[in-house]
Write an enzyme that holds these catalytic residues in place. Sequence first.
Site, mmCIF file in Angstrom:
data_model
loop_
_atom_site.group_PDB
_atom_site.id
_atom_site.type_symbol
_atom_site.label_atom_id
_atom_site.label_comp_id
_atom_site.label_asym_id
_atom_site.label_seq_id
_atom_site.Cartn_x
_atom_site.Cartn_y
_atom_site.Cartn_z
ATOM 1 C CE1 TYR A 144 -2.217 3.230 2.294
ATOM 2 C CE2 TYR A 144 -3.766 2.374 0.846
ATOM 3 C CZ TYR A 144 -3.956 3.709 1.812
ATOM 4 O OH TYR A 144 -4.307 5.286 2.017
ATOM 5 C CG ASP A 239 5.829 3.702 0.803
ATOM 6 O OD1 ASP A 239 4.610 3.515 0.425
ATOM 7 O OD2 ASP A 239 6.020 4.332 1.545
ATOM 8 C CE LYS A 267 2.575 4.381 7.585
ATOM 9 N NZ LYS A 267 0.971 4.834 8.088
HETATM 10 P P1 KE4 Z 1 -0.440 8.439 3.912
HETATM 11 O O1 KE4 Z 1 -0.837 9.481 3.015
HETATM 12 O O2 KE4 Z 1 -1.145 7.786 5.621
HETATM 13 O O3 KE4 Z 1 0.833 9.731 5.576
HETATM 14 O O4 KE4 Z 1 0.623 7.469 3.684
HETATM 15 C C1 KE4 Z 1 0.421 6.253 2.697
HETATM 16 C C2 KE4 Z 1 1.010 5.161 3.480
HETATM 17 C C3 KE4 Z 1 2.032 5.158 1.873
HETATM 18 N N1 KE4 Z 1 3.080 4.139 2.334
HETATM 19 C C4 KE4 Z 1 2.839 3.167 3.548
HETATM 20 C C5 KE4 Z 1 4.274 2.444 3.299
HETATM 21 C C6 KE4 Z 1 1.953 3.198 4.060
HETATM 22 O O5 KE4 Z 1 1.761 2.363 5.290
HETATM 23 C C7 KE4 Z 1 1.140 4.317 4.267
HETATM 24 C C8 KE4 Z 1 -0.223 4.716 4.890
HETATM 25 N N2 KE4 Z 1 -0.106 3.705 5.915
HETATM 26 C C9 KE4 Z 1 -1.711 3.484 6.748
HETATM 27 C C10 KE4 Z 1 -1.815 2.304 7.820
HETATM 28 N N3 KE4 Z 1 -0.560 0.816 6.492
HETATM 29 C C11 KE4 Z 1 -2.157 4.747 6.801
HETATM 30 C C12 KE4 Z 1 -3.293 4.440 7.844
HETATM 31 C C13 KE4 Z 1 -4.510 4.699 7.043
HETATM 32 O O6 KE4 Z 1 -4.970 4.569 5.521
HETATM 33 O O7 KE4 Z 1 -5.184 5.509 7.679
#
Ligand code: KE4
Length: 429
Positions: A144, A239, A267
């Site tokens: 993701y 990523d 994060k």
């Molecule tokens: P954000 O746009 O949510 O800050 O980051 C996206 C993203 C990109 N790459 C990786 C590897 C990520 O894990 C994420 C976001 N992770 C999720 C949880 N696995 C965020 C939680 C959510 O979507 O509320």
Amino acid sequence: MKRAASKAAFERAKKLIPGGVNSPARAFGAVGGEPVFIDRADGAYLFDLDGNRYIDYIGSWGPMILGHRHPVVLAALEDALARGTSFGAPTEAESELAELLIEAVPSVEKVRLVSSGTEATMSAIRLARGFTGRDLVVKFAGNYHGHVDSLLVAAGSSAATLSVPNSPGVTAGTSRDTLVLRYNDVDGLAEAFSRHGQRIACVICEPIVGNMGCVRGSAAFVAALRELCSRYGALLAFDEVMTGFRVAYGGAQSLLGVRPDLTTLGKIVGGGLPVGAYGGRADVMDHVLPAGKVFQAGTLSGNPLATAAGIATLRYLRDQDPYPRLEETSAQLAAGLESAAAQAGIPHCLQRCGSMMTLFFHPGPVTNWDAAAACDTEAFARHFHGLLDRGVYMPCSQYEALFVSTAHGPGEIEATVSAAREVLRGRGA
Ligand code: KE4
């Protein structure tokens, strides 16, 4: 556990916000039941509107590696607040945070700050296409990368949880330029390059996956990613939004000994406030406007409060080096959860990298999405709610990683493992 106030709050929120949440990952879609509304947090703990206390293993989905309300982060925020909240003009703090990122992550020679991991991956993809003049992007099922149209294909995390890995609204045209391969499949990767190599702008992956649960890239797979991208002139993008500063101060790439061309971060680099970043080779990054022609912009990019929290967090991680202690605490938790599942006779495997881990309800090993998708998600849901009712808040999906912070100590680990023993023994899978 009484959760009347959360229930009322959820009823209200559903009338105002789609699904009552501002991110589907929080919706308990995979585990059933209704989300808990949080009133406040401190250290390793969350407190809900009904005053229930939970040991927190979500950590805001990764950012809170120092636990909630760490004094150094609060002090930095108070100091920044006294000078204003947002200027729309450059500040030294942005260079300070950029320097910390460049110093920590060897492959990052230049970096651009944005406000989320999604913005970071979206911008990195655009930059790779702009730099190479090519269209095709390769990603892997179960990885993701945020809600970027071209990457919302066979996505992991809440997309997988809510079984919308291919979201409506993502056009056929967009998906046509995205090739989805199987994670850890070296032959499949080589085959894709032999057929499409000259069209591939970049390959993006989670070098250690958190979004189908915790799955490591094999050494052969990671080596093949680097070698094939170099051979065909494609850019390799790691990523590290989740793994950056989580699995090591230098991220997964410092453990794997591979230098990608681009890295995306998020994060932890914001210390709980909105910061994302993408960076890498200077010759690539210098294509970003206004140095180059690839457009990317953001009103709150490098926001003073967010950079202050990020700088304080990264300085603490760099200067205090809590990683050995995090490793010890995480290993204790892993051993406890593993033995609880084994004693209950439940088919399981626990996969961990540092302070991120997943207890899979699957005999294992889980090396790709096909295996992850075969997990007993009903058993996971029972496990989740059993722990929640005992004051332990795990990520609400089998396809997520749990996170240990520096605020978790022996007391929290013992309480978690004893609750897990009760739940797994009592409920079975
Ligand atoms: P954000 O746009 O949510 O800050 O980051 C996206 C993203 C990109 N790459 C990786 C590897 C990520 O894990 C994420 C976001 N992770 C999720 C949880 N696995 C965020 C939680 C959510 O979507 O509320």
